[in-house]
Enzyme design. Structure first.
Site, PDB file in Angstrom:
ATOM      1  N   ASP A  15       8.164  -3.548  -0.328  1.00 25.73           N
ATOM      2  CA  ASP A  15       8.331  -2.142  -0.703  1.00 25.73           C
ATOM      3  C   ASP A  15       9.538  -1.546   0.021  1.00 25.73           C
ATOM      4  O   ASP A  15      10.063  -2.124   0.992  1.00 25.73           O
ATOM      5  CB  ASP A  15       7.048  -1.386  -0.321  1.00 25.73           C
ATOM      6  CG  ASP A  15       6.773  -0.178  -1.206  1.00 25.73           C
ATOM      7  OD1 ASP A  15       7.711   0.289  -1.875  1.00 25.73           O
ATOM      8  OD2 ASP A  15       5.632   0.296  -1.205  1.00 25.73           O
ATOM      9  N   ASP A  65       4.646   3.850  -9.899  1.00 28.05           N
ATOM     10  CA  ASP A  65       3.361   4.242  -9.315  1.00 28.05           C
ATOM     11  C   ASP A  65       2.507   4.982 -10.333  1.00 28.05           C
ATOM     12  O   ASP A  65       1.342   5.273 -10.068  1.00 28.05           O
ATOM     13  CB  ASP A  65       3.580   5.147  -8.100  1.00 28.05           C
ATOM     14  CG  ASP A  65       3.878   4.336  -6.850  1.00 28.05           C
ATOM     15  OD1 ASP A  65       3.765   3.098  -6.910  1.00 28.05           O
ATOM     16  OD2 ASP A  65       4.223   4.940  -5.820  1.00 28.05           O
TER      17      ASP A  65
HETATM   18  C1  DGJ Z   1       4.673   2.704  -2.923  1.00 24.48           C
HETATM   19  C2  DGJ Z   1       4.266   1.671  -3.930  1.00 24.48           C
HETATM   20  O1  DGJ Z   1       4.894   1.918  -5.144  1.00 24.48           O
HETATM   21  C3  DGJ Z   1       2.755   1.670  -4.068  1.00 24.48           C
HETATM   22  O2  DGJ Z   1       2.349   0.755  -5.048  1.00 24.48           O
HETATM   23  C4  DGJ Z   1       2.139   1.347  -2.735  1.00 24.48           C
HETATM   24  O3  DGJ Z   1       2.465   0.043  -2.365  1.00 24.48           O
HETATM   25  C5  DGJ Z   1       2.615   2.343  -1.683  1.00 24.48           C
HETATM   26  N1  DGJ Z   1       4.039   2.428  -1.642  1.00 24.48           N
HETATM   27  C6  DGJ Z   1       2.097   1.956  -0.325  1.00 24.48           C
HETATM   28  O4  DGJ Z   1       2.606   2.752   0.660  1.00 24.48           O
END
Ligand code: DGJ
Length: 754
Positions: free
Chosen positions: A485, A557
């Protein structure tokens, strides 16, 4: 390898005759010009007497080298614009170059003009990296010891040209590079106005399709955040405005994508003469690179192509190239596993027993890879602490991650873990030990975003630390998958030590992106079976550069199926289904049928992200059925050609339909979605594509029987089978219930043996 020009016996040098050209690179025997021939297109370029390299043609395939125009500068109409309409392949800023430029430099004596002229060429039949033919042109400045090589790789099957440039300082004085784009592309001038399509967005709303006319002036899409960005994707498509009075070339699309995960820019410029020029590469905003003696700087690839069959044709060409050339091998041809991810179920409330409970349910559904998301490491109870301290939180995992990993493996699943290596929270042991490891300006406050700062991956010590930490984690726990990430952009892009030692701090944007690549490459070299998902607050780092070292990306997300359809349509213009991780979550639960939610997620690499501990026995049964069904059609989705038959962008999200077809056109699957038909209007037949007209196909509606906990197929409508011609010309009546909100279906189309 063929070198230089004008030699009779060179293998690939063609006589200027009317011989029909085969795919590959052809060199004109009389003029210094080349035709890069693909199955459906020709890209031709040549050198003028003055040494300028001009584009001679880009578009439908030409049959002979005789058809190429002689490379000549256009007549000077205004006595001041000699080079304005010259269609130069790589114009340097300076002299009479007032139009788009590819490069700008500053020489040590203060001269700011770059004057590049052609020297020689080389042709490779198949390059060492990708096995594609390559034309390399060598240019030199007329006065200064600067060599620029232009690389043209040709994907003959997919009608793509992959361009990049390398700058080499052959002298002893440092040269400051201020713009080093990967390529400048010239479309043929035309009377019909053109439409530019790009992808824009924000958090939770990535890759929204944007369309605008190209007029005189420049449209700029870019990222200045140090990552590819949620706000814009490095991709474009250009097509003629639809106009029945000028039908020629109605569905011709020029399209392209940058293989770069740092700051980037794509500039699309029109003028009053109907020209369209695209220039792009690493963004020149806050960019300087000091090129010392004997040093080279290579740009990322800018891939562009020509499709005669619309946006679907463009997307299929980029997808095939991505699957065959870009993605890490051999993983690129193994099925992407169905995964479970804990994020939306538990957020930061991660602990061993809770994860075990989820894993047990996931395994029963047929999940193949169990991924623990954010919240597993030391001090990570919310987003204010812990980033940088990559070891299991002792309260959440008293015996470390070992027991959980063993449990997951014993359930028949691989284990995956979330990390955010480039980041640090001020409240972490790492930051307390190394506050100087982040980007900062000594006199400015360090801007927090999501309570975190960005580590300077230009620094070797930071990269070494991260490599050792991640390597240890992967080795200790047999980690099969990393979700990598990157949740905030870079700010205060300073690096005092580098500056003090004579370095140029504006290099950091490039050094950061390269640092991430180096780190990922090193980890993959040490762990051949490791797969990586690229994530950046959703789809903020989804591009053909990161996909050279990652296997998939987290597209957004936003997991609400309605929003997701729109996001996925945009995403699919650039990137293929197998890299698009897509989960069924609790978003829309109680409102949207589980089948609809599954169908949306099945358009990519299927995952589950809901809290399975809250799902009823019926939901779990149905989920298991859809997962089983997905596995049977997974090769068609993950390896097949994708075609959006009904665009949710065009229907305002009311309707959508997507077809995936195998290479041999023996099998296809069609997903169709209907949000609602408020007036009860009839559903029109859906015309399929990419089938064999003469073949007969069976059509089955795949449903899930809850009792049997398995997928069931039944024939659609009165016809058991139809010819390919009928499916493509008349179409198919979709089994979507009248007026039913959130109706969806999955159809399997299979060629019947004669
Ligand atoms: C952002 C990501 O897009 C989510 O899927 C998740 O992993 C969060 N970060 C976790 O902090």
């Amino acid at each position: 390898m063929v070198q230089n020009n004008h030699s009779e016996d060179q293998a690939k040098v063609d006589k200027a005759t009317s011989i029909s050209l085969s795919s590959g690179i052809h060199t004109h025997a009389v003029h210094t010009s080349w035709a890069l021939i693909t199955e459906q297109s020709t890209y031709a370029l040549g050198v003028t007497n003055e040494g300028y390299i001009l584009n001679l043609h880009w578009g439908p395939r030409l049959l002979t080298l005789d058809d190429l125009p002689v490379p000549l500068l256009p007549p000077d109409r205004s006595s001041q614009d000699l080079l304005a309409n010259a269609r130069e392949e790589y114009p340097g800023a300076g002299g009479l170059h007032y139009g788009e430029t590819a490069a700008k430099v500053l020489f040590a004596d203060g001269v700011r003009d770059l004057d590049l002229r052609y020297q020689r060429f080389e042709v490779e039949e198949a390059d060492a990296c990708d096995g594609l033919p390559v034309l390399t042109l060598f240019l030199r400045d007329t006065v200064y010891p600067l060599l620029v090589t232009l690389r043209y790789q040709v994907d003959t099957v997919n009608d793509l040209i992959i361009r990049s440039a390398t700058f080499t300082n052959e002298g002893s004085d440092t040269i400051r590079l201020e713009r080093v784009f990967s390529a400048v592309w010239h479309l043929p001038s035309q009377y019909t106005p053109r439409i530019l399509t790009t992808l824009a967005g924000q958090w939770s709303e990535e890759t929204r399709i944007q369309r605008r006319p190209i007029t005189a002036g420049t449209a700029l899409v870019e990222s200045r955040r140090g990552i590819t960005s949620l706000q814009a994707a490095p991709w474009f498509a250009i097509e003629p405005e639809h106009n029945p009075f000028t039908p020629a070339g109605q569905h011709e699309v020029y399209f392209g994508a940058l293989a770069w995960s740092g700051n980037w820019a794509i500039r699309v410029t029109g003028d009053v003469n109907g020209t369209t020029v695209i220039a792009g590469g690493i963004s020149d905003h806050d960019f300087v690179w000091q090129l010392g003696a004997d040093e080279s700087f290579a740009t990322p690839d800018f891939i562009a192509g020509f499709a005669f069959d619309g946006l679907n044709g463009a997307r299929q060409r980029l997808h095939r190239y991505t699957r065959k050339i870009v993605l890490p091998q051999p993983q690129a041809h193994q099925p992407r596993p169905v995964l479970y991810n804990s994020w939306e179920a538990t957020f930061f409330d991660v602990h061993e027993s809770g994860q075990v409970a989820l894993a047990e349910r996931a395994a029963r559904l047929g999940v193949e890879l169990f991924v623990v998301d954010d919240g597993w490491f030391a001090g990570r109870n919310n987003d204010r602490a812990g980033l940088g301290d990559w070891y299991a939180d002792p309260h959440k995992f008293p015996q470390g991650l070992g027991p959980l990993v063993k449990h997951v493996n014993a359930l028949g699943m691989q284990f995956g873990l979330w990390v955010e290596p480039e980041m640090v929270n001020p409240d972490s042991n790492l930051y307390r030990a190394h506050p100087d490891w982040v980007y900062f300006f000594p006199t400015r406050p360090r801007s927090l975003a999501r309570n975190q700062l960005v580590l300077n991956l230009g620094r070797e010590d930071v990269r070494t630390y991260l490599f050792e930490t991640l390597n240890r984690l992967i080795t200790q726990h047999a980690i099969a998958f990393l979700k990598w990430d990157m949740n905030r952009p870079i700010s205060e892009p300073g690096w005092s030590e580098y500056l003090e030692s004579g370095g140029e701090a504006r290099e950091i944007w490039v050094r950061h992106a390269r640092g991430v690549y180096t780190l990922m490459d090193a980890l993959r070299a040490h762990h051949q079976d490791l797969t990586i998902e690229s994530c950046s607050s959703g789809g903020g780092r989804a591009d053909l550069g990161i996909l050279r070292r990652t296997d998939q990306v987290w597209a957004s997300d936003n997991t609400h199926p309605e929003a997701r359809l729109l996001i996925q349509e945009g995403f699919s213009l650039e990137l293929p289904a197998r890299v698009m991780e897509s989960w069924v979550t609790d978003a829309g639960r109680g409102e949207i049928p589980l089948a609809f939610r599954f169908h949306v997620a099945m358009l990519g690499a299927l995952g589950i992200g809901g809290n399975l501990l809250h799902w009823s026995a019926e939901e779990l049964d149905e989920a298991a059925g859809w997962i089983a069904a997905y596995k049977t059609i997974r090769p068609i989705i993950q390896e097949g050609d994708q075609c959006w038959l009904l665009s949710p962008h065009a229907t305002g999200g009311a309707l959508a339909a997507v077809q995936y077809t195998t290479d041999d056109q023996d099998e296809a699957v069609v997903f169709a979605f209907q949000r609602s038909r408020v007036f009860g209007e009839p559903l029109l037949p859906l015309r399929l594509q990419n089938l064999q007209a003469n073949a007969r196909y069976s059509i089955e509606n795949v449903t899930v029987s809850l009792k049997l906990n398995e997928a069931k197929n039944s024939a659609v409508g009165p016809a058991q089978s139809l010819s390919g011609a009928a499916l493509m010309a008349r179409g198919l009546t979709l089994p979507l219930e009248h007026r039913h909100a959130y109706a969806s279906c999955l159809l399997k189309i299979r060629r019947l043996l004669p």
